[in-house]
Design an enzyme around this catalytic site. Structure first.
Site, PDB file in Angstrom:
ATOM      1  N   HIS A 286       0.674  -0.858  -0.120  1.00  0.00           N
ATOM      2  CA  HIS A 286       0.020   0.350  -0.401  1.00  0.00           C
ATOM      3  C   HIS A 286       0.569   1.432  -0.150  1.00  0.00           C
ATOM      4  CE1 HIS A 286      -4.028  -2.179   0.717  1.00  0.00           C
ATOM      5  NE2 HIS A 286      -3.345  -3.119   1.202  1.00  0.00           N
ATOM      6  N   ASP A 339      -0.571  -5.415   6.032  1.00  0.00           N
ATOM      7  CA  ASP A 339      -1.313  -5.910   5.738  1.00  0.00           C
ATOM      8  C   ASP A 339      -1.782  -6.068   3.520  1.00  0.00           C
ATOM      9  OD1 ASP A 339      -2.267  -3.048   5.201  1.00  0.00           O
ATOM     10  OD2 ASP A 339      -4.160  -3.837   4.435  1.00  0.00           O
ATOM     11  N   GLU A 340      -1.680  -7.429   2.858  1.00  0.00           N
ATOM     12  CA  GLU A 340      -2.918  -7.624   2.089  1.00  0.00           C
ATOM     13  C   GLU A 340      -0.719  -7.366   1.492  1.00  0.00           C
ATOM     14  OE1 GLU A 340      -6.328  -6.966   0.834  1.00  0.00           O
ATOM     15  OE2 GLU A 340      -5.383  -4.731   1.305  1.00  0.00           O
ATOM     16  N   VAL A 341       0.534  -8.097   2.168  1.00  0.00           N
ATOM     17  CA  VAL A 341       1.600  -8.002   1.358  1.00  0.00           C
ATOM     18  C   VAL A 341       1.799  -8.692   0.466  1.00  0.00           C
ATOM     19  CG1 VAL A 341       3.966  -7.584   2.027  1.00  0.00           C
ATOM     20  CG2 VAL A 341       2.300  -6.734   3.595  1.00  0.00           C
ATOM     21  N   GLU A 390      -2.633  -9.427   9.627  1.00  0.00           N
ATOM     22  CA  GLU A 390      -1.885 -10.159   8.940  1.00  0.00           C
ATOM     23  C   GLU A 390      -0.266 -10.617   9.176  1.00  0.00           C
ATOM     24  OE1 GLU A 390      -4.205  -8.283   5.326  1.00  0.00           O
ATOM     25  OE2 GLU A 390      -3.941  -8.413   7.762  1.00  0.00           O
TER      26      GLU A 390
END
Length: 549
Positions: A286, A339-341, A390
């Site tokens: 992000h 998050d969301e890596v 996460e």
């Protein structure tokens, strides 16, 4: 031909009317229309969030428009309390009347508000004492309570007491005076959780300072106390960072930016409402917008996130950002995202892939390395790191023990987190993501932060919760309608006792009070949407009272 046309027209009108009637009935079934606003249930206490303990009577007391403040503390004055009193007095006496001041001082039942605070220290941090007592009774010359008295250990407890007092005050249109119904009142109140937050995302759509202030103001009405400011994301980097001045080249435009002075203004404004500001800098994913000003932060021009894990420059920039932001944000919690890596970019970029091989790392190992190194930087700046879940799900054994884990993917995470000794914040996306417009109000209200956690010591590790407003489809035009009133449902869950909020009859007890609070927000110029719409922020489906929509 004209007759046939007329008949056809009438038929079409009939069908439209029938369809509208069916829609109205269908919507009525969804909304559960009740009796008119003129028949509000007088057995209910229209306070939001509901106080921990309260008693009341059946008297009606008049409030002097020249209501005065008497502040008492053993260690000095409190500008915060005095300013709050002025602000709430303007809210209470919003309606002006030529009759104001026509009565003698003795004719009003309440002409003075006494605020007693044990300490006037205005330090605001996580866990500050927010408890208060509120007494409202007619001054008959014999009462030891007095007219209206707020007692609190801190100025922030006193401010919550002012909010509750303001909700007790109602303008009587017939007498054109402010009155307190169901007096005398005795209220003993304190929050259930120390962290009661709202995430505001200003990266996907820029929000002007005035709008952010309006959101903060409205948060105080529901006794929320943390603004999670998600300032930066992959789409834009609007914040000025003096140590790395080209970072905000990643803003959408030169007119959609926040200066250092803007950020100070937000923090100071929030403090006067008893609200901490927790900033977020989400790494290593992000973060594509960072590279607009500093392309070396990207692994390559065709592979822009996660940030380049191989370069010390990446962590120098993170350290510079955190050092600059530490001067602005005094709150002890700092959100580092995580998050969301997705590490495919690292594996497919030659120099990063070579670095991984040289350090005997997989992409997952490098993700852990990045997060832990960022945490060390934050801790060195005297921050307590907050990370999305996460990080816990992937490498819980290696997280900094001070880490606060922020749940979002679904239920059942916080029980695992606190069992490992970490603290937790609840934001289950299925119920507390405000941009999910189809979540039923009941689900928002019934989300229980301590679900599945029975051990009392582990329960204390749950700091509270947060409703999140991601702004991919939200900007200044709809932000308040999307937040309210559903955020208020979560706010009561986080403030009021579990016994008070674990009701089996939400329609007869909670819903009327929330409808009343929504109308209170409207009166205070907060454009909260109707309570029981099928989808959040929908307009009313037809004519009707504010109190039944």
């Amino acid at each position: 031909m004209c007759s046939k046309f007329l008949n056809l027209h009438l038929i079409l009108l009939f069908l439209c009317f029938a369809f509208a009637s069916f829609s109205f009935i269908a919507e009525g079934r969804i909304l559960g229309f009740k009796k008119s606003a003129e028949e509000l249930d007088e057995s209910l206490v229209y306070l939001w969030p509901i106080p921990k303990e309260f008693r009341h009577g059946n008297d009606t007391l008049s409030v002097d428009p020249d209501l005065s403040l008497q502040f008492q503390s053993d260690d000095g004055d409190s500008p915060l309390v005095r300013d709050s009193f002025i602000r709430y007095k303007q809210i209470i006496f919003k309606h002006r009347s030529k009759f104001y001041g026509s009565k003698s001082q003795a004719a009003y039942d309440i002409s003075k508000l006494t605020v007693v605070v044990r300490s006037a220290d205005d330090t605001l941090q996580l866990g500050v004492d927010e408890s208060y007592s509120l007494y409202v009774a007619k001054d008959d010359g014999r009462s030891i309570i007095g007219e209206a008295t707020i007692e609190a250990n801190t100025v922030y407890g006193a401010m919550h007491g002012l909010e509750t007092f303001s909700q007790l005050c109602t303008f009587n249109y017939e007498t054109k005076s402010v009155e307190v119904y169901q007096a005398p009142w005795y209220i003993q109140d304190e929050p259930r959780f120390p962290f009661r937050g709202l995430l505001l995302d200003t990266a996907r759509h820029y929000l002007p300072i005035t709008i952010i202030k309006q959101v903060i103001e409205s948060m105080s009405y529901a006794k929320l106390n943390v603004l999670h400011w998600h300032i930066i994301d992959e789409e834009s980097f609007p914040l000025e960072i003096p140590s790395y001045p080209d970072l905000w080249k990643g803003a959408y435009s030169k007119l959609e930016r926040y200066t250092v002075e803007d950020a100070y203004e937000i923090v100071d404004f929030a403090k006067t409402r008893g609200i901490n500001v927790m900033p977020e800098v989400d790494v290593p994913g992000h973060a594509e917008s960072w590279g607009v000003g500093y392309p070396d932060l990207w692994p390559s021009l065709t592979c822009s996130e996660p940030l380049d894990v191989t370069k010390n420059f990446t962590f120098d920039v993170i350290a510079g950002i955190l050092a600059d932001m530490r001067k602005i944000f005094p709150f002890e919690l700092f959100h580092l995202g995580g998050d969301e890596v997705h590490t495919d970019c690292w594996n497919s970029t030659p120099h990063v892939n070579q670095w991984l091989q040289e350090h005997n790392m997989t992409g997952k190992d490098a993700y852990q390395y990045f997060v832990l190194r960022a945490q060390d930087i934050a801790v060195a700046q005297n921050w307590t790191p907050v990370n999305w879940e996460e990080t816990f799900n992937t490498f819980k054994a290696n997280l900094n023990p001070r880490t606060v884990v922020h749940n979002w993917l679904g239920p059942g995470v916080c029980p695992q987190v606190v069992a490992k000794g970490f603290r937790c914040i609840v934001s289950n996306q299925g119920v507390w993501y405000l941009d999910h417009l189809d979540v039923p109000l009941e689900d928002v209200y019934n989300n229980e932060p301590l679900e599945g956690i029975n051990d009392s010591l582990q329960q204390e590790l749950v700091l509270g919760g947060e409703v999140c407003l991601w702004s991919e489809r939200v900007d200044a035009s709809v932000v308040q309608q999307t937040i309210w009133p559903r955020a208020a449902a979560a706010a009561e869950r986080l403030w009021s006792s579990r016994e008070a909020t674990s009701t089996t009859n939400i329609n007869s007890t909670v819903l009327p009070r929330l409808e009343y609070f929504r109308c209170l927000l409207n009166r205070r110029e907060i454009p909260a949407a109707p309570v029981t719409n099928q989808y959040a922020r929908m307009p009313p489906i037809g004519p009707g009272s504010c109190y039944v929509q």
